[in-house]
Design an enzyme around this catalytic site. Structure first.
Site, PDB file in Angstrom:
ATOM      1  N   ASP A   1      42.481  38.463  42.734  1.00  0.00           N
ATOM      2  CA  ASP A   1      42.111  37.466  43.067  1.00  0.00           C
ATOM      3  C   ASP A   1      42.860  36.289  43.935  1.00  0.00           C
ATOM      4  OD1 ASP A   1      40.384  34.804  43.204  1.00  0.00           O
ATOM      5  OD2 ASP A   1      39.105  35.424  41.727  1.00  0.00           O
TER       6      ASP A   1
ATOM      7  N   HIS B   1      38.225  36.894  46.121  1.00  0.00           N
ATOM      8  CA  HIS B   1      37.662  35.571  44.709  1.00  0.00           C
ATOM      9  C   HIS B   1      35.933  36.029  45.284  1.00  0.00           C
ATOM     10  CE1 HIS B   1      37.343  31.949  43.029  1.00  0.00           C
ATOM     11  NE2 HIS B   1      36.830  31.512  44.268  1.00  0.00           N
TER      12      HIS B   1
ATOM     13  N   SER C   1      33.116  30.623  40.188  1.00  0.00           N
ATOM     14  CA  SER C   1      34.736  29.854  40.764  1.00  0.00           C
ATOM     15  C   SER C   1      34.537  28.487  39.360  1.00  0.00           C
ATOM     16  CB  SER C   1      34.773  29.687  42.044  1.00  0.00           C
ATOM     17  OG  SER C   1      36.259  29.568  42.042  1.00  0.00           O
TER      18      SER C   1
END
Length: 346
Positions: A272, A300, A144
């Site tokens: 996502d 995600h 991320s």
């Protein structure tokens, strides 16, 4: 589809394909137990970061080294971090996670935090580890926020500026403005609210300890209800950006995909919720050093699959296959063999 962008082989279990379910599942399952040793590394500006080293590391000084950078408000305790570090250790790699400033067990010293484009600390740590383990193959992975940071770092430093044989980026928000928009829509606001609560709590503590280069009262900080607002009023002034827009433009790594020289694997889910579905269509064509694998589902940093009767991490399995492939190559032959890179069921 570009030859550098291919379909991932992730398949969610029946009934578990929903993107929010995939995102939340790893956080609902029992947490993997791992022992660590903490090392404090002082930085050139007087601050510090914490490294979390997995115990029972290989004895050999030239054992391959896996360096992990976590996501926004993540840590060694994040489920994905434990899965990925454990996967690397099972492959015979020495495994370490760098906590971004203030994300370890202690608050950082300086009146600043960390952000998605903050590559300096990672660059410094990789250089220190290169001196410590000069004969070890090194691969870095980011998740991320840490993935965007890592992609930006490898693009900026090129093949000669980093002692890395490869890089892995998972669920990277390569267009930060688009991600801020996505997180301010629908159910994704739940993730935004959770992350902002953690960020604002840390900044409130720093505000109580001394002056910060931001023009906010504690009440105004509490009222910030989106990443656009928070990054405009806190992240940008705290780290030398003119505004949230300036920060997103300069810190987003997507614009640099064509500049990457180090072999880089990007794992992404088309559903996502932290990003727009057409993310890669708005970005430059990646260089030949990059391989993007896009799964239809996965959420995600989710990618939960069924192995036998148990739910497990496809992400850890895919990374295991990639580390095994890269470890089998000498640094002089590192690169992409698309046939070997697709063996994610090993």
């Amino acid at each position: 589809m570009s030859r550098t962008i291919v379909s991932a082989d992730f398949r969610p279990p029946k009934g578990l394909a929903n993107r929010h379910l995939q995102t939340l599942l790893p956080r609902l399952l029992p947490r993997r137990r791992l022992a660590r040793d903490t090392e404090i590394i002082n930085l050139p500006d007087g601050d510090f970061v914490e490294l979390a080293w997995l115990r029972n590391a290989p004895v050999r000084h030239d054992a391959p080294l896996f360096i992990l950078f976590h996501g926004l408000e993540g840590s060694f305790d994040s489920p994905y971090a434990r899965d990925m570090l454990a996967a690397a250790a099972r492959c015979g790699w020495r495994a370490v996670l760098m906590h971004f400033r203030g994300c370890g067990q202690a608050s950082n010293r300086l009146p600043r935090a960390y952000h998605s484009g903050d590559t300096a600390d990672a660059y410094w740590i990789i250089a220190q580890l290169a001196q410590r383990y000069p004969h070890a193959i090194k691969v870095a992975a980011g998740v991320s926020l840490g993935a965007n940071m890592l992609v930006k770092l490898v693009a900026e430093q090129g093949g000669d500026g980093l002692d890395l044989a490869g890089a892995i980026a998972v669920s990277a928000p390569l267009d930060l403005a688009a991600s801020a928009d996505a997180l301010n829509t629908g159910f994704a606001r739940v993730y935004q609210r959770h992350l902002l609560k953690s960020l604002k709590r840390k900044i409130a503590t720093k505000m109580s300890q001394g002056p910060l280069p931001i023009s906010l009262t504690p009440h105004q900080l509490k009222e910030l209800d989106s990443f656009w607002a928070y990054d405009n009023e806190v992240t940008a002034p705290l780290h030398g950006f003119a505004s949230a827009s300036d920060y997103y433009r300069r810190a987003s790594a997507g614009r640099l995909l064509g500049d990457i020289e180090i072999p880089t694997l990007i794992l992404h889910a088309a559903d996502d919720p932290f990003m727009p579905g057409e993310l890669f269509s708005r970005l430059p064509t990646p260089s030949d050093a990059v391989r993007v694998e896009i799964a239809r589902h996965g959420g995600h940093v989710g990618f939960m699959e069924r192995r036998g009767w148990r739910l497990s991490s496809w992400l850890a399995r895919r990374i295991t296959a990639q580390l095994n492939d890269w470890a089998a190559l000498s640094p002089s032959t590192m690169g992409w063999s698309l046939q070997s890179a697709s063996r994610s069921d090993s």
